[in-house]
Design a protein around this motif. Structure first.
Motif, PDB file in Angstrom:
ATOM      1  N   TYR A  91      -9.420   8.253   7.405  1.00 58.50           N
ATOM      2  CA  TYR A  91      -9.010   8.853   6.132  1.00 58.50           C
ATOM      3  C   TYR A  91      -9.076  10.364   6.297  1.00 58.50           C
ATOM      4  O   TYR A  91     -10.155  10.922   6.429  1.00 58.50           O
ATOM      5  N   LEU A  92      -7.921  11.029   6.280  1.00 56.39           N
ATOM      6  CA  LEU A  92      -7.870  12.447   6.583  1.00 56.39           C
ATOM      7  C   LEU A  92      -7.677  13.319   5.346  1.00 56.39           C
ATOM      8  O   LEU A  92      -8.156  14.457   5.317  1.00 56.39           O
ATOM      9  N   ARG A  93      -6.966  12.807   4.365  1.00 59.26           N
ATOM     10  CA  ARG A  93      -6.724  13.576   3.146  1.00 59.26           C
ATOM     11  C   ARG A  93      -6.452  12.590   2.018  1.00 59.26           C
ATOM     12  O   ARG A  93      -5.712  11.621   2.199  1.00 59.26           O
ATOM     13  N   GLU A  94      -7.044  12.839   0.854  1.00 64.49           N
ATOM     14  CA  GLU A  94      -6.952  11.856  -0.215  1.00 64.49           C
ATOM     15  C   GLU A  94      -5.558  11.782  -0.824  1.00 64.49           C
ATOM     16  O   GLU A  94      -4.814  12.763  -0.862  1.00 64.49           O
ATOM     17  N   LEU A  95      -5.234  10.577  -1.280  1.00 58.83           N
ATOM     18  CA  LEU A  95      -3.993  10.314  -1.990  1.00 58.83           C
ATOM     19  C   LEU A  95      -4.325   9.973  -3.433  1.00 58.83           C
ATOM     20  O   LEU A  95      -5.373   9.394  -3.712  1.00 58.83           O
ATOM     21  N   LYS A  96      -3.414  10.319  -4.336  1.00 60.74           N
ATOM     22  CA  LYS A  96      -3.637  10.115  -5.764  1.00 60.74           C
ATOM     23  C   LYS A  96      -2.443   9.408  -6.387  1.00 60.74           C
ATOM     24  O   LYS A  96      -1.374   9.315  -5.782  1.00 60.74           O
ATOM     25  N   LEU A  97      -2.631   8.945  -7.615  1.00 58.97           N
ATOM     26  CA  LEU A  97      -1.574   8.290  -8.355  1.00 58.97           C
ATOM     27  C   LEU A  97      -0.364   9.222  -8.452  1.00 58.97           C
ATOM     28  O   LEU A  97      -0.511  10.410  -8.724  1.00 58.97           O
ATOM     29  N   GLY A  98       0.806   8.681  -8.199  1.00 59.26           N
ATOM     30  CA  GLY A  98       2.031   9.470  -8.233  1.00 59.26           C
ATOM     31  C   GLY A  98       2.478   9.933  -6.862  1.00 59.26           C
ATOM     32  O   GLY A  98       3.638  10.307  -6.680  1.00 59.26           O
ATOM     33  N   ASP A  99       1.562   9.921  -5.882  1.00 55.32           N
ATOM     34  CA  ASP A  99       1.936  10.309  -4.521  1.00 55.32           C
ATOM     35  C   ASP A  99       2.834   9.231  -3.921  1.00 55.32           C
ATOM     36  O   ASP A  99       2.718   8.042  -4.242  1.00 55.32           O
ATOM     37  N   ARG A 100       3.706   9.663  -3.011  1.00 55.52           N
ATOM     38  CA  ARG A 100       4.553   8.739  -2.265  1.00 55.52           C
ATOM     39  C   ARG A 100       4.383   9.049  -0.790  1.00 55.52           C
ATOM     40  O   ARG A 100       4.270  10.214  -0.407  1.00 55.52           O
ATOM     41  N   VAL A 101       4.351   7.979   0.013  1.00 55.02           N
ATOM     42  CA  VAL A 101       4.035   8.119   1.441  1.00 55.02           C
ATOM     43  C   VAL A 101       4.983   7.308   2.311  1.00 55.02           C
ATOM     44  O   VAL A 101       5.617   6.366   1.844  1.00 55.02           O
ATOM     45  N   ARG A 102       5.014   7.704   3.587  1.00 54.45           N
ATOM     46  CA  ARG A 102       5.724   6.985   4.654  1.00 54.45           C
ATOM     47  C   ARG A 102       4.734   6.762   5.783  1.00 54.45           C
ATOM     48  O   ARG A 102       3.792   7.517   5.937  1.00 54.45           O
ATOM     49  N   SER A 103       5.022   5.779   6.612  1.00 52.46           N
ATOM     50  CA  SER A 103       4.174   5.536   7.772  1.00 52.46           C
ATOM     51  C   SER A 103       5.014   5.480   9.036  1.00 52.46           C
ATOM     52  O   SER A 103       6.070   4.857   9.063  1.00 52.46           O
ATOM     53  N   SER A 123      -1.060  -1.107  18.246  1.00 49.05           N
ATOM     54  CA  SER A 123      -0.191  -0.180  17.520  1.00 49.05           C
ATOM     55  C   SER A 123      -1.011   0.926  16.876  1.00 49.05           C
ATOM     56  O   SER A 123      -2.223   0.808  16.699  1.00 49.05           O
ATOM     57  N   PHE A 124      -0.309   1.999  16.530  1.00 44.81           N
ATOM     58  CA  PHE A 124      -0.916   3.157  15.883  1.00 44.81           C
ATOM     59  C   PHE A 124       0.063   3.645  14.824  1.00 44.81           C
ATOM     60  O   PHE A 124       1.261   3.733  15.076  1.00 44.81           O
ATOM     61  N   GLN A 125      -0.465   3.935  13.644  1.00 40.53           N
ATOM     62  CA  GLN A 125       0.373   4.412  12.548  1.00 40.53           C
ATOM     63  C   GLN A 125      -0.204   5.693  11.962  1.00 40.53           C
ATOM     64  O   GLN A 125      -1.413   5.917  12.002  1.00 40.53           O
ATOM     65  N   GLU A 126       0.690   6.501  11.423  1.00 36.45           N
ATOM     66  CA  GLU A 126       0.301   7.706  10.704  1.00 36.45           C
ATOM     67  C   GLU A 126       0.905   7.607   9.310  1.00 36.45           C
ATOM     68  O   GLU A 126       2.082   7.278   9.164  1.00 36.45           O
ATOM     69  N   LEU A 127       0.092   7.872   8.286  1.00 42.47           N
ATOM     70  CA  LEU A 127       0.537   7.807   6.895  1.00 42.47           C
ATOM     71  C   LEU A 127       0.752   9.228   6.400  1.00 42.47           C
ATOM     72  O   LEU A 127      -0.198  10.017   6.338  1.00 42.47           O
ATOM     73  N   TYR A 128       2.007   9.558   6.100  1.00 49.56           N
ATOM     74  CA  TYR A 128       2.380  10.906   5.688  1.00 49.56           C
ATOM     75  C   TYR A 128       2.754  10.954   4.214  1.00 49.56           C
ATOM     76  O   TYR A 128       3.531  10.118   3.738  1.00 49.56           O
ATOM     77  N   HIS A 129       2.225  11.938   3.518  1.00 45.39           N
ATOM     78  CA  HIS A 129       2.645  12.225   2.155  1.00 45.39           C
ATOM     79  C   HIS A 129       4.097  12.685   2.207  1.00 45.39           C
ATOM     80  O   HIS A 129       4.537  13.263   3.200  1.00 45.39           O
ATOM     81  N   GLU A 130       4.844  12.470   1.145  1.00 48.35           N
ATOM     82  CA  GLU A 130       6.255  12.869   1.146  1.00 48.35           C
ATOM     83  C   GLU A 130       6.433  14.378   1.334  1.00 48.35           C
ATOM     84  O   GLU A 130       7.507  14.829   1.754  1.00 48.35           O
ATOM     85  N   ASP A 131       5.396  15.168   1.091  1.00 44.03           N
ATOM     86  CA  ASP A 131       5.463  16.614   1.329  1.00 44.03           C
ATOM     87  C   ASP A 131       5.213  16.978   2.793  1.00 44.03           C
ATOM     88  O   ASP A 131       5.241  18.155   3.150  1.00 44.03           O
TER      89      ASP A 131
END
Length: 153
Positions: A61-73, A87-95
């Motif tokens: 867990y590198l940075r918190e996500l909140k309601l309304g955020d949208r992400v890609r992996s 496998s390895f995944q990265e979860l990116y905020h839409e920003d």
């Protein structure tokens, strides 16, 4: 990269951020897209009575996500053999910022056992093809990260 996923209201905890368990849900939803490319999914289970099971999954867990955020992996195939893949995944905020990473070991399973068995040649070929594609890319930061406390003295 996978589709864009939104944070659902029921996933927010008393700290007003995404509860830790739902990071895994997001990684799983994104992995389903890669698994479909291999040939896994409900049709495969119905036809072959084989599927995949997660043997291990490690989240950072590198940075918190909140309601309304949208992400890609992202989805990286690190290694494989005839019965499993890493496998390895990265979860990116839409920003564009990195929120979390997930690393897992997936097993190919015959549900009649259940027992771990070799993947059929067509699926193994698609897994190998992706592994070759990903082997040409820089290895993502964080693969193989360990957890622990440093020993004193």
């Amino acid at each position: 990269m996978s589709s864009l996923f939104g944070i659902e209201p029921g996933w927010i905890d008393h700290n007003d951020h995404l509860n830790m368990g739902y990071y895994t849900v997001l990684f799983d939803r994104a992995a389903d897209e890669a698994f479909a490319r291999f040939g896994f999914g409900p049709d495969y289970v119905a036809r072959a009575n084989h599927t995949t099971f997660s043997a291990e999954f490690h989240v950072r867990y590198l940075r918190e996500l909140k309601l309304g955020d949208r992400v890609r992996s992202s989805f990286w195939l690190i290694a494989h053999d005839e019965k499993r893949f890493h496998s390895f995944q990265e979860l990116y905020h839409e920003d564009g910022w990195l929120a979390a990473t997930g690393e897992g070991m997936t097993l190919h399973v015959d549900l009649a056992g259940p027992r771990v068995v070799a993947m059929p040649e067509d699926i193994l070929g698609r897994v190998a093809e992706m592994a070759e594609e990903h082997a040409r890319l820089p290895r993502p930061e964080g693969v193989g990260a360990r957890i622990g406390l440093a020993r004193k003295g």
